[in-house]
Design an enzyme around this catalytic site. Sequence first.
Site, PDB file in Angstrom:
ATOM      1  N   SER A  27      43.105  33.210  35.741  1.00  8.66           N
ATOM      2  CA  SER A  27      43.598  32.643  36.996  1.00  8.66           C
ATOM      3  C   SER A  27      42.488  32.407  38.022  1.00  8.66           C
ATOM      4  CB  SER A  27      44.668  33.567  37.585  1.00  8.66           C
ATOM      5  OG  SER A  27      44.165  34.879  37.746  1.00  8.66           O
ATOM      6  N   ASP A  80      33.102  32.299  34.284  1.00  8.28           N
ATOM      7  CA  ASP A  80      34.273  32.959  33.712  1.00  8.28           C
ATOM      8  C   ASP A  80      34.745  34.067  34.652  1.00  8.28           C
ATOM      9  OD1 ASP A  80      36.247  33.666  31.936  1.00  8.28           O
ATOM     10  OD2 ASP A  80      34.905  34.113  30.266  1.00  8.28           O
ATOM     11  N   GLY A  94      38.984  40.207  28.984  1.00 12.40           N
ATOM     12  CA  GLY A  94      39.972  40.120  27.921  1.00 12.40           C
ATOM     13  C   GLY A  94      41.385  40.431  28.357  1.00 12.40           C
ATOM     14  N   GLU A 102      35.400  34.086  24.591  1.00  8.06           N
ATOM     15  CA  GLU A 102      34.594  34.250  25.820  1.00  8.06           C
ATOM     16  C   GLU A 102      33.238  34.858  25.507  1.00  8.06           C
ATOM     17  OE1 GLU A 102      38.085  34.783  29.193  1.00  8.06           O
ATOM     18  OE2 GLU A 102      37.359  36.551  28.145  1.00  8.06           O
ATOM     19  N   LYS A 120      38.089  43.538  42.078  1.00  8.03           N
ATOM     20  CA  LYS A 120      37.618  43.754  40.697  1.00  8.03           C
ATOM     21  C   LYS A 120      36.299  44.520  40.626  1.00  8.03           C
ATOM     22  CE  LYS A 120      40.634  40.791  38.640  1.00  8.03           C
ATOM     23  NZ  LYS A 120      40.241  39.576  37.980  1.00  8.03           N
TER      24      LYS A 120
HETATM   25  C1  5RP Z   1      40.592  36.454  29.844  1.00 10.62           C
HETATM   26  C2  5RP Z   1      39.630  37.104  30.754  1.00 10.62           C
HETATM   27  C3  5RP Z   1      39.748  36.775  32.180  1.00 10.62           C
HETATM   28  O1  5RP Z   1      38.558  36.207  32.602  1.00 10.62           O
HETATM   29  C4  5RP Z   1      40.020  38.031  32.932  1.00 10.62           C
HETATM   30  O2  5RP Z   1      41.195  38.620  32.393  1.00 10.62           O
HETATM   31  C5  5RP Z   1      40.224  37.769  34.425  1.00 10.62           C
HETATM   32  O3  5RP Z   1      41.400  37.069  34.610  1.00 10.62           O
HETATM   33  P1  5RP Z   1      41.929  36.647  36.030  1.00 10.62           P
HETATM   34  O4  5RP Z   1      40.890  35.771  36.646  1.00 10.62           O
HETATM   35  O5  5RP Z   1      43.220  35.944  35.741  1.00 10.62           O
HETATM   36  O6  5RP Z   1      42.156  37.898  36.843  1.00 10.62           O
HETATM   37  O7  5RP Z   1      38.764  37.854  30.373  1.00 10.62           O
HETATM   38  O8  5RP Z   1      40.434  36.935  28.545  1.00 10.62           O
END
Ligand code: 5RP
Length: 223
Positions: A27, A80, A94, A102, A120
Amino acid sequence: MNSKQIAGEKACEFIEDGMVVGLGTGSTAYYMIQKLGDRVAEGLQVTGVVTSKATEKLAKERNIPLMDLNDVGEIDLTIDGADEVDGSYRGIKGGGGALLFEKLVAHASKKSIWVVGEDKVVETLGAFPLPVEVVPFGYKQVERQLEERGYNPELRHFEDGSIYLTDSQNYILDLHIQAIENPEELNDWLNNLPGVVENGLFLNYASSIVIGYSDGHAEVREK
Ligand code: 5RP
């Protein structure tokens, strides 16, 4: 604007004309891809390499030209998301289930930027459950060994109750460890366990982190 949007859009500024760009999943990466779609519509020339089927769909909707990972040499830059990031630029990824692709894309990249909301950033990795992708065949053997080590594995499920399948049709065991004292040791141990395809510890991949804050500003940290 939420902190994910602030981080995602800020990181998009690092994409330059002519680059091969790894497109993350989740997201937060979503906002980067949306912004990149706008820039492509304005004439920016890039080639994207996706990290999941979901990202492939999104990138195609935004008319971002794509190439298969098999057909590119090095990727200039990957952007990412991450589920947790510590002060040493190590992270857990993940949560969205795309850890295998990834990591393959990150490994092929000269630089990786992670985009995260302020929540985070942690001191110690592990409060977020660590995803471990396993082959379905004999996965209970792997689960048992993870239990013996006290890692509290939990087989991931879809909302409808069926077992979660990755883009490679594997399962995910989420480890509830709380605090990972030695991520390097755990990474090595997991990688040596037969049946484990990949784990969500990304220890030496991020070269920069873009953190979005709810007050509207973004912070760029360079390793
Ligand atoms: C997907 C991932 C995403 O980058 C991770 O979960 C972060 O997700 P978000 O930006 O929705 O919080 O590793 O496999």
